[in-house]
Design a protein around this motif. Structure first.
Motif, PDB file in Angstrom:
ATOM      1  N   LYS A 658     -41.916 -34.207  16.147  1.00  0.00           N
ATOM      2  CA  LYS A 658     -41.701 -35.484  16.832  1.00  0.00           C
ATOM      3  C   LYS A 658     -40.650 -36.340  16.126  1.00  0.00           C
ATOM      4  O   LYS A 658     -40.146 -37.302  16.709  1.00  0.00           O
ATOM      5  N   ASN A 659     -40.325 -36.010  14.880  1.00  0.00           N
ATOM      6  CA  ASN A 659     -39.484 -36.887  14.057  1.00  0.00           C
ATOM      7  C   ASN A 659     -38.268 -36.148  13.485  1.00  0.00           C
ATOM      8  O   ASN A 659     -38.258 -35.745  12.322  1.00  0.00           O
ATOM      9  N   SER A 660     -37.283 -35.939  14.343  1.00  0.00           N
ATOM     10  CA  SER A 660     -35.982 -35.389  13.935  1.00  0.00           C
ATOM     11  C   SER A 660     -36.102 -34.120  13.103  1.00  0.00           C
ATOM     12  O   SER A 660     -35.710 -34.077  11.930  1.00  0.00           O
ATOM     13  N   PRO A 661     -36.651 -33.046  13.671  1.00  0.00           N
ATOM     14  CA  PRO A 661     -36.734 -31.793  12.914  1.00  0.00           C
ATOM     15  C   PRO A 661     -35.336 -31.242  12.613  1.00  0.00           C
ATOM     16  O   PRO A 661     -34.431 -31.296  13.449  1.00  0.00           O
ATOM     17  N   SER A 662     -35.154 -30.740  11.419  1.00  0.00           N
ATOM     18  CA  SER A 662     -33.894 -30.128  11.003  1.00  0.00           C
ATOM     19  C   SER A 662     -34.160 -29.333   9.741  1.00  0.00           C
ATOM     20  O   SER A 662     -35.197 -29.521   9.083  1.00  0.00           O
ATOM     21  N   PHE A 663     -33.246 -28.465   9.379  1.00  0.00           N
ATOM     22  CA  PHE A 663     -33.434 -27.675   8.164  1.00  0.00           C
ATOM     23  C   PHE A 663     -33.493 -28.585   6.938  1.00  0.00           C
ATOM     24  O   PHE A 663     -34.293 -28.351   6.012  1.00  0.00           O
ATOM     25  N   ILE A 664     -32.691 -29.645   6.939  1.00  0.00           N
ATOM     26  CA  ILE A 664     -32.702 -30.575   5.797  1.00  0.00           C
ATOM     27  C   ILE A 664     -34.071 -31.230   5.666  1.00  0.00           C
ATOM     28  O   ILE A 664     -34.636 -31.319   4.576  1.00  0.00           O
ATOM     29  N   ASN A 665     -34.614 -31.695   6.794  1.00  0.00           N
ATOM     30  CA  ASN A 665     -35.930 -32.332   6.746  1.00  0.00           C
ATOM     31  C   ASN A 665     -37.042 -31.325   6.431  1.00  0.00           C
ATOM     32  O   ASN A 665     -38.050 -31.668   5.811  1.00  0.00           O
ATOM     33  N   TRP A 666     -36.874 -30.085   6.888  1.00  0.00           N
ATOM     34  CA  TRP A 666     -37.815 -29.009   6.545  1.00  0.00           C
ATOM     35  C   TRP A 666     -37.868 -28.823   5.026  1.00  0.00           C
ATOM     36  O   TRP A 666     -38.937 -28.687   4.437  1.00  0.00           O
ATOM     37  N   GLN A 667     -36.693 -28.865   4.369  1.00  0.00           N
ATOM     38  CA  GLN A 667     -36.628 -28.702   2.920  1.00  0.00           C
ATOM     39  C   GLN A 667     -37.250 -29.887   2.177  1.00  0.00           C
ATOM     40  O   GLN A 667     -37.703 -29.742   1.043  1.00  0.00           O
ATOM     41  N   ARG A 668     -37.255 -31.052   2.825  1.00  0.00           N
ATOM     42  CA  ARG A 668     -37.744 -32.261   2.160  1.00  0.00           C
ATOM     43  C   ARG A 668     -39.260 -32.388   2.165  1.00  0.00           C
ATOM     44  O   ARG A 668     -39.818 -33.172   1.404  1.00  0.00           O
ATOM     45  N   ASP A 669     -39.943 -31.651   3.010  1.00  0.00           N
ATOM     46  CA  ASP A 669     -41.395 -31.779   3.129  1.00  0.00           C
ATOM     47  C   ASP A 669     -42.047 -30.433   2.807  1.00  0.00           C
ATOM     48  O   ASP A 669     -42.119 -29.538   3.653  1.00  0.00           O
ATOM     49  N   PRO A 670     -42.534 -30.265   1.564  1.00  0.00           N
ATOM     50  CA  PRO A 670     -43.063 -28.960   1.149  1.00  0.00           C
ATOM     51  C   PRO A 670     -44.199 -28.445   2.022  1.00  0.00           C
ATOM     52  O   PRO A 670     -44.302 -27.229   2.244  1.00  0.00           O
ATOM     53  N   PHE A 671     -45.056 -29.348   2.536  1.00  0.00           N
ATOM     54  CA  PHE A 671     -46.194 -28.856   3.306  1.00  0.00           C
ATOM     55  C   PHE A 671     -45.822 -28.550   4.749  1.00  0.00           C
ATOM     56  O   PHE A 671     -46.476 -27.728   5.400  1.00  0.00           O
ATOM     57  N   VAL A 672     -44.777 -29.176   5.274  1.00  0.00           N
ATOM     58  CA  VAL A 672     -44.241 -28.745   6.566  1.00  0.00           C
ATOM     59  C   VAL A 672     -43.646 -27.358   6.423  1.00  0.00           C
ATOM     60  O   VAL A 672     -43.901 -26.455   7.231  1.00  0.00           O
TER      61      VAL A 672
END
Length: 762
Positions: A658-672
């Motif tokens: 729901k909140n701007s999924p991207s590879f960068i944001n994937w890397q920023r959230d270990p539990f995601v």
């Protein structure tokens, strides 16, 4: 010593009488009257420069160089100092004293201006001596002045200058040169570090410190054994752009401001830390420079007793450095009083429960556990810690006796385990420095001592072929020490009452170093340690290493943790002295609920960091955490505190998309990011992960992919083949970049993507 290049003995020069007929050429001692330019070409990019450190107000920097094209840091390239009636000119590289540098016009001009020629240009009235076999320099001097070889011969009458381009190891020769300078002579030195044979510690090349530095220190500077390349063919040393921070007085002023925080990565490790330690180690407490430190820095000359009840605030540069200087000054005082006790030792690491330890001799048999087991290990040669079950009280001199057969084994003794520097924290509740002391065991009898006290450990090199080591220790206390399969429950009842403030529980796989107060009521260490062995076995299984480890991992409890809540390095795991410490010792609670934090940190010791792509450090580690929950507690991948149910997993995924999924944001959230791995395990089980890691373990380091792109491709193709599935769509939905060639490699396998993820297809 933290910086090995500053460890040397001063004042041990053997007396040597210089020929009484020698009359030294007197020189003008002002650097301004050296009458030459110091803007010189740097040796080409394949040659090294070594840096010079100024340790008091005496020397002057003549020229600086930039050690890296990626840094704004400048270091001294050429420096000058008066020494008694004479002077020393120190070049950071001996390349200036040989071709091709000695053929460059700027270098020739500089040396001609330095050479002792009188007004009539007669070369008979002054002599030049050369120490070292430098044929290029001899050829250069041949037509310009009279010279002679100095080694093993007296200094001749009318010698105005000595050129030295190698280390002077013979103390008699060094004393001869020192007397010459004191009487008015000039020494011109070219650092030979580029010529000295280097030896390797892992991936790091190491130089032995120059013996002649003992002379340079008396003149206020030091030639550091570092190897620095500029990387530019046209680089020059600069005489008009000398930064103030290279001088101790100016550096101290800057440390109390925010200046250090604004300089690049290289500034502190390559300059500030070694400079400060050299300044403190080589100036007396009442010297001008250290008097200034004590006067100008808050905390520097105070009695500081941080504790949990009264933590010490060190949240500015001024306070941090004042606190650091307080410790360095205290260490100087300890050296002058070999039985001094640190003022705050009772707070941490603590006092023994008896005040007058006996002089009883304890015999200790140590079972040697050394060698690599395939995990990330400290750089070689590494001296691995071995427990003794003994404690050295603060201020107590203790004697270690060895059999002669161990004298060439390079054994070391260490007092204490708390080696972390905490001065980067905003506050400390204990003395926030390395509290350990180390000693070489090179004699049959060695006396050891610590102002703080601590557990006694023996450090044994990883190259050792010994099975056991036997030592005798006089003056130590027994510490609570339980070793699985070697200590009985009956013995523990007595051992647990031993007076040391620190205890250790050990198996062949893991060592727990903990405050003794936490184990006094521990009735059954055996069952507890068997549980921790199961944890270690689970990690070994997933990491594809043998469960029969070459050495144990070590968990150390500390009242202040240097990084985060818990942290892991290549040689230890550090955890806080709070409820997590109690949990670590509660077998029933561990078996029921586990401990994500401890399992996570042990996982860091086992993950494939060199093969993980960027962003996975805090992600792939939790595969080991989850596997431990599965194998030791019997819990599924969706039955733990982070993923308690499938609904919780889906909720986390939905929030992310729901909140701007991207590879960068994937890397920023270990539990995601971990959710993606959980989906694979939920569908295919643990076998595909284990299969990939077995393949990883067989790879040679030379064949590791170098780029993040290649590492992502390796994981994608490996896990696709292990699951026998084309995971292209799955990776695309999660927006993990994969190359077209990697996708082609798995084409033909059955496509798989969780049904739940289909709604997020783009």
């Amino acid at each position: 010593m933290i910086y090995k290049f500053v460890s040397f003995a001063l004042g041990l020069l053997i007396s040597f009488q210089v020929d009484s007929t020698t009359v030294f050429g007197q020189q003008n001692h002002s650097s301004e009257n050296l009458n030459t330019s110091w803007n010189l070409p740097q040796p080409d990019s394949s040659k090294m420069m070594s840096s010079i450190f100024i340790i008091n107000e005496q020397p002057k920097i003549l020229s600086v160089f930039k050690p890296s094209i990626n840094s704004d840091l400048m270091l001294p390239a050429i420096a000058f100092s008066n020494f008694k009636k004479g002077k020393i000119i120190l070049f950071g590289s001996s390349e200036y004293f040989k071709k091709p540098m000695l053929g460059r016009p700027e270098v020739i001009k500089t040396f001609l201006n330095l050479l002792p020629l009188n007004k009539s240009n007669s070369k008979k009235n002054s002599l030049v001596a050369i120490y070292g076999s430098n044929e290029d320099l001899k050829q250069f001097l041949e037509s310009k002045t009279n010279f002679y070889a100095l080694e093993k011969s007296p200094i001749r009458k009318n010698t105005a200058m000595i050129f030295v381009t190698q280390d002077v190891i013979d103390s008699r020769e060094l004393n001869k040169i020192e007397k010459y300078i004191k009487s008015g002579g000039t020494l011109v030195f070219g650092s030979p570090y580029g010529e000295i044979e280097r030896y390797s510690k892992g991936n790091v090349e190491v130089f032995n410190n120059l013996s002649i530095n003992s002379l340079f220190l008396k003149a206020g500077f030091f030639n550091a054994p570092n190897r620095l390349f500029n990387g530019r063919e046209t680089a020059k040393t600069l005489s008009m752009e000398i930064p103030n921070y290279l001088y101790p007085d100016s550096l101290l002023k800057l440390l109390s401001t925010d200046f250090p925080d604004k300089v690049d990565y290289y500034f502190r490790p390559f300059f500030i830390d070694p400079a400060i330690r050299l300044i403190f180690e080589n100036n007396e407490i009442n010297s001008k420079i250290l008097t200034k430190v004590r006067r100008d820095f808050r905390y520097a000359d105070s009695v500081l007793l941080p504790s949990r009840q009264h933590p010490l605030i060190i949240n500015t540069n001024e306070l941090r450095w004042g606190y650091t200087f307080n410790r360095l000054l205290a260490k100087k005082r300890y050296l002058n009083n070999p039985l001094a006790v640190a003022q705050n030792y009772k707070n941490f690491p603590g006092a023994a429960s008896i005040n007058n330890p006996t002089n009883k001799t304890e015999d200790v048999m140590i079972h040697v556990q050394v060698g690599s087991q395939g995990l990330s290990e400290p750089q070689e040669p590494y001296f691995r810690l071995h427990s003794t079950g003994l404690y050295i009280p603060a201020g107590k001199k203790v004697t270690i006796n060895l059999d002669t057969l161990y004298l060439k084994q390079k054994l070391k003794a260490q007092i204490g385990v708390h080696s972390d520097d905490l001065t980067h924290l905003d506050s400390v509740s204990r003395d926030g420095f390395d509290l350990t002391e180390n000693f070489e065991l090179e004699r049959m009898s060695t006396k050891i001592y610590s102002p703080y006290g601590g557990l006694l450990l023996i450090r044994i090199p990883d190259t050792s072929t010994l099975d056991t080591v036997k030592i005798s220790v006089n003056g130590a206390l027994r510490a609570p020490f339980f070793e699985l399969n070697r200590t009985t429950r009956e013995q523990w009842r007595k051992i647990s009452k031993y007076p040391s403030p620190w205890a250790e529980l050990k198996t062949d796989n893991i060592v727990l170093t903990i405050p003794s107060t936490k184990i006094r009521m521990l009735e059954d260490p055996e069952e507890l340690l068997k549980f921790w062995d199961k944890v270690m076995d689970a990690d070994a299984e997933l990491a594809a290493i043998s469960k029969h480890r070459t050495h144990p991992e070590r968990i150390i409890v500390d009242s202040d943790v240097a990084f985060g809540y818990m942290f892991t390095t290549r040689d230890k795991i550090v955890v806080p002295d709070d409820e997590s410490c109690q949990l670590m010792l509660n077998k029933d609670s561990l078996a029921k609920n586990g401990s994500w934090g401890h399992f996570h940190e042990i996982g860091h010791r086992h993950q494939f960091k060199d093969l993980d792509f960027s962003g996975l450090t805090e992600v792939s580690v939790n595969l080991f955490t989850l596997y431990t929950y599965n194998q030791v507690l019997g819990r599924g991948v969706l039955e733990n505190e982070k993923f308690p149910s499938r609904e919780a997993l889906h909720k986390r995924i939905d929030e992310y998309f729901k909140n701007s999924p991207s590879f960068i944001n994937w890397q920023r959230d270990p539990f995601v990011a971990l959710s993606m791995y959980v989906q694979i395990i939920d569908k295919f089980g643990w076998e595909p992960i284990k299969e990939v890691y077995k393949q990883y373990r067989t790879l040679s380091k030379e064949s590791y992919p170098k780029s993040n792109d290649d590492k992502r491709d390796l994981w994608f193709t490996s896990i696709s083949k292990a699951t026998k599935s084309d995971l292209t769509e799955f990776f695309e939905v999660w927006q993990i970049p994969i190359s077209s060639s990697a996708k082609k490699e798995v084409k033909g396998l059955d496509t798989w993507i969780p049904d739940y993820m289909s709604k997020y297809k783009r």
